[in-house]
Scaffold this motif. Structure first.
Motif, short mmCIF file in Angstrom:
data_model
loop_
_atom_site.label_atom_id
_atom_site.label_comp_id
_atom_site.label_asym_id
_atom_site.label_seq_id
_atom_site.Cartn_x
_atom_site.Cartn_y
_atom_site.Cartn_z
N ALA A 175 0.85 -1.21 0.00
CA ALA A 175 0.00 0.00 0.00
C ALA A 175 0.88 1.25 0.00
O ALA A 175 0.61 2.21 -0.73
N ASP A 176 1.94 1.25 0.78
CA ASP A 176 2.84 2.41 0.83
C ASP A 176 3.57 2.61 -0.50
O ASP A 176 3.79 3.73 -0.93
N THR A 177 3.95 1.49 -1.14
CA THR A 177 4.70 1.59 -2.40
C THR A 177 3.80 2.13 -3.51
O THR A 177 4.25 2.87 -4.37
N MET A 178 2.50 1.78 -3.49
CA MET A 178 1.59 2.19 -4.57
C MET A 178 1.00 3.57 -4.33
O MET A 178 0.37 4.13 -5.21
N ASP A 179 1.19 4.11 -3.12
CA ASP A 179 0.63 5.42 -2.78
C ASP A 179 1.52 6.52 -3.34
O ASP A 179 2.65 6.71 -2.89
N PRO A 180 1.02 7.26 -4.37
CA PRO A 180 1.88 8.27 -5.00
C PRO A 180 2.23 9.42 -4.05
O PRO A 180 3.16 10.18 -4.33
N PHE A 184 9.16 7.24 -2.49
CA PHE A 184 9.62 5.96 -3.01
C PHE A 184 11.15 5.99 -3.07
O PHE A 184 11.71 6.93 -3.61
N PRO A 185 11.86 4.95 -2.61
CA PRO A 185 11.28 3.81 -1.89
C PRO A 185 10.81 4.20 -0.50
O PRO A 185 11.33 5.16 0.07
N PRO A 186 9.80 3.48 0.05
CA PRO A 186 9.30 3.82 1.38
C PRO A 186 10.44 3.76 2.41
O PRO A 186 11.30 2.89 2.30
N PRO A 187 10.44 4.67 3.36
CA PRO A 187 11.55 4.72 4.32
C PRO A 187 11.75 3.41 5.07
O PRO A 187 12.87 3.06 5.43
N VAL A 347 6.57 -4.34 -23.11
CA VAL A 347 7.19 -3.11 -22.62
C VAL A 347 6.65 -2.81 -21.23
O VAL A 347 5.44 -2.75 -21.01
N LEU A 348 7.58 -2.64 -20.31
CA LEU A 348 7.21 -2.34 -18.92
C LEU A 348 7.09 -0.84 -18.76
O LEU A 348 7.90 -0.08 -19.29
N SER A 349 6.06 -0.40 -18.03
CA SER A 349 5.95 1.02 -17.72
C SER A 349 5.19 1.17 -16.40
O SER A 349 4.76 0.19 -15.81
N ASN A 350 5.05 2.41 -15.98
CA ASN A 350 4.44 2.69 -14.69
C ASN A 350 3.49 3.86 -14.86
O ASN A 350 3.76 4.77 -15.62
N GLY A 351 2.33 3.81 -14.20
CA GLY A 351 1.39 4.92 -14.37
C GLY A 351 0.55 5.13 -13.13
O GLY A 351 0.46 4.27 -12.25
N LYS A 352 -0.08 6.32 -13.07
CA LYS A 352 -0.98 6.62 -11.96
C LYS A 352 -2.40 6.36 -12.44
O LYS A 352 -2.80 6.82 -13.51
N LEU A 359 0.86 2.11 -10.34
CA LEU A 359 0.94 0.69 -10.68
C LEU A 359 1.83 0.47 -11.89
O LEU A 359 1.93 1.35 -12.75
N ASP A 360 2.44 -0.70 -11.95
CA ASP A 360 3.23 -1.07 -13.12
C ASP A 360 2.32 -1.62 -14.21
O ASP A 360 1.23 -2.15 -13.92
N MET A 361 2.77 -1.51 -15.46
CA MET A 361 1.97 -2.00 -16.58
C MET A 361 2.87 -2.79 -17.53
O MET A 361 4.07 -2.52 -17.64
#
Ligand SMILES: [Cu+2]
Length: 475
Positions: A175-180, A184-187, A347-352, A359-361
């Motif tokens: 949850a912390d990692t996906m929270d924009p 990042f990275p979470p402490p 192709v790997l990517s990341n989006g909000k 999340l990764d895509m």
């Protein structure tokens, strides 16, 4: 002794000399919560088996039939995956929830039944809600039978397995990692390394007898950390990766990503005059460099003789470390690169997303479990099963044809290295180079690293790492 008695005696002797027959292997796993202190600091809830974390390794022999009875004593669904097994003909036993089965509800049981057609180093883990990260994972060794094609001889085998461990349960960390809105990275992201189930600072020694050859099974069951393994003062020869036997490759250091496995052969010294040390360094490339947190180095003892002094290995005499790279490995069967029928890009990517999560895509789709397991859809849709749409818009299905060779060009244009794993297959790794895909974080124009091609037979494995800004080509 009369003639008939001699015959009978001979008959019994022949029976005794028969090679060991394959057997049924029964494994009973009651999955439930356990309170444990694994890092020496925090007591927290973990997911264990039969009241225990760590879960003891499972050992069987090729040809055996496994009956793994799983009872779910958790308050949420679970399922179990044997990582690296092809499950050819037993696909419904593979374990990922909503891909090959419905998960096992709380209070219910399920028996996984499959025949072992491969040998080598594997692991078994929870495949629902990342329960592996909370402790539901165990090493799985499949020994060679008497008819093994395996040409390397060894006297004894040892298992060294690695895990990472955190104060928080996986759900909280995810949850912390996906929270924009969170850094990042979470402490709290830095973890503790566990070696053979226990805090890496208290790693148990390896005991070596002189003049022997040991096979060491190396397994990284962690969720984030890669692990570098070295045994200074000893030669390491890699002979197996992910259940595939290889031509021996001499290295000084092996970097093992999450879910990868290796077997190494180590020939011990002729005498027990000295003891040595082994080094395990755990690292996550996306954590800022912070010695003692990332990377973390743990040192263990290699004991030949309790009374002997430790031999210091002078750094000056040490040749340049040879880090293992997939492209230099060759499979023992020498199978050449397969002729490709068709090629696909991933192709790997990341989006909000609209749900506010980062999340990764893959190819612009973020995966969501289908309401019906994909295997059931394939078996019930008739000729429509060849249409990828029937598996749901977010299962991101790719329909392959039987015995067709598909080449996947996997691009990782992000600034984070990513392991990729394929269930049910070992793929050939044929090419490894700089990705030309645009990505906002691509480094400023500088000389890209050279493209590497497999020379001769490419290695086959089931888990590979695509480094940041790179691509890998697999068949
Ligand atoms: Cu797997």
């Amino acid at each position: 002794m009369c003639m008939i008695m001699r015959f009978i005696a001979l008959f019994f002797l022949l029976i005794l000399l028969q090679p060991a027959q394959t057997a049924d292997v029964f494994v009973d796993w009651d999955i439930g919560y356990v309170m444990v202190n694994r890092d020496g600091v925090n007591t927290r809830r973990a997911i264990g088996v039969n009241g225990k974390v760590p879960i003891p390794p499972v050992v069987a022999t090729i040809g055996d039939t496994v009956y793994m009875n799983v009872h779910n004593s958790l308050d949420k669904p679970t399922s179990i995956h044997a990582h690296g097994l092809f499950q050819n003909g037993t696909n419904a036993m593979d374990g990922p929830a909503f891909v090959t089965q419905c998960p096992i509800p709380p209070g219910k049981s399920f028996t996984y039944i499959y025949k072992l057609m491969q040998s080598g180093t594997f692991w078994i883990h929870g495949h629902t809600s990342h329960q592996n990260s909370d402790g539901l994972r165990a090493v799985f060794i499949v020994r060679d039978g008497h008819q093994s094609p395996y040409k390397y001889k060894y006297d004894e085998s040892i298992i060294l397995y690695f895990e990472d461990w955190y104060k928080e349960e996986f759900a909280q960390r995810a949850a912390d990692t996906m929270d924009p809105n969170k850094p990042f990275p979470p402490p709290h992201g830095y973890g503790t390394g566990l070696i053979n189930g226990y805090n890496g600072n208290e790693v148990k020694p390896i005991h070596f007898k002189p003049n022997k050859t040991y096979r060491i099974h190396l397994v990284n069951m962690g969720s984030l950390y890669s692990v570098k393994v070295s045994l200074p003062g000893h030669n390491i020869s890699v002979v197996e990766v992910d259940g595939i036997y290889t031509e021996p490759l001499e290295v000084d250091l092996i970097d093992i990503a999450t879910a990868q496995r290796y077997s190494i052969l180590v020939k011990t010294h002729d005498t027990a005059d000295f003891n040595y040390r082994f080094n395990i360094t755990m690292h996550v490339d996306f954590f800022p460099y912070s010695p003692g947190k990332s990377p973390i180095t743990y040192m263990g003892d290699i004991i030949y003789n309790d009374d002997a002094p430790f031999k210091s290995i002078p750094q000056v005499n040490k040749p340049l470390l040879v880090e293992l790279n997939d492209i230099y490995l060759r499979p023992l069967d020498g199978e050449p690169a397969l002729p490709v029928d068709r090629s696909m890009e991933i192709v790997l990517s990341n989006g909000k997303f609209s749900n506010g999560l980062n999340l990764d895509m893959l190819n612009n789709i973020t995966y969501k479990e289908s309401p019906v397991p994909s295997l059931y859809t394939a078996l019930s849709m008739g000729s429509l099963a060849m249409n990828s749409q029937v598996y749901g818009p977010q299962s991101n299905a790719v329909v392959l044809r039987h015995n067709e060779v598909t080449e996947f060009v996997i691009h990782n244009p992000s600034n984070l290295p990513h392991p990729f794993h394929m269930h049910g297959h070992a793929f050939q790794i044929t090419e490894y180079g700089f990705s030309n895909k645009d990505y906002p974080q691509s480094p400023s124009p500088c000389l890209p690293p050279p493209t590497l091609y497999a020379q001769g037979a490419p290695i086959k494995r089931d888990t590979l790492v695509v480094p940041a800004f790179r691509k890998d080509i697999i068949d």
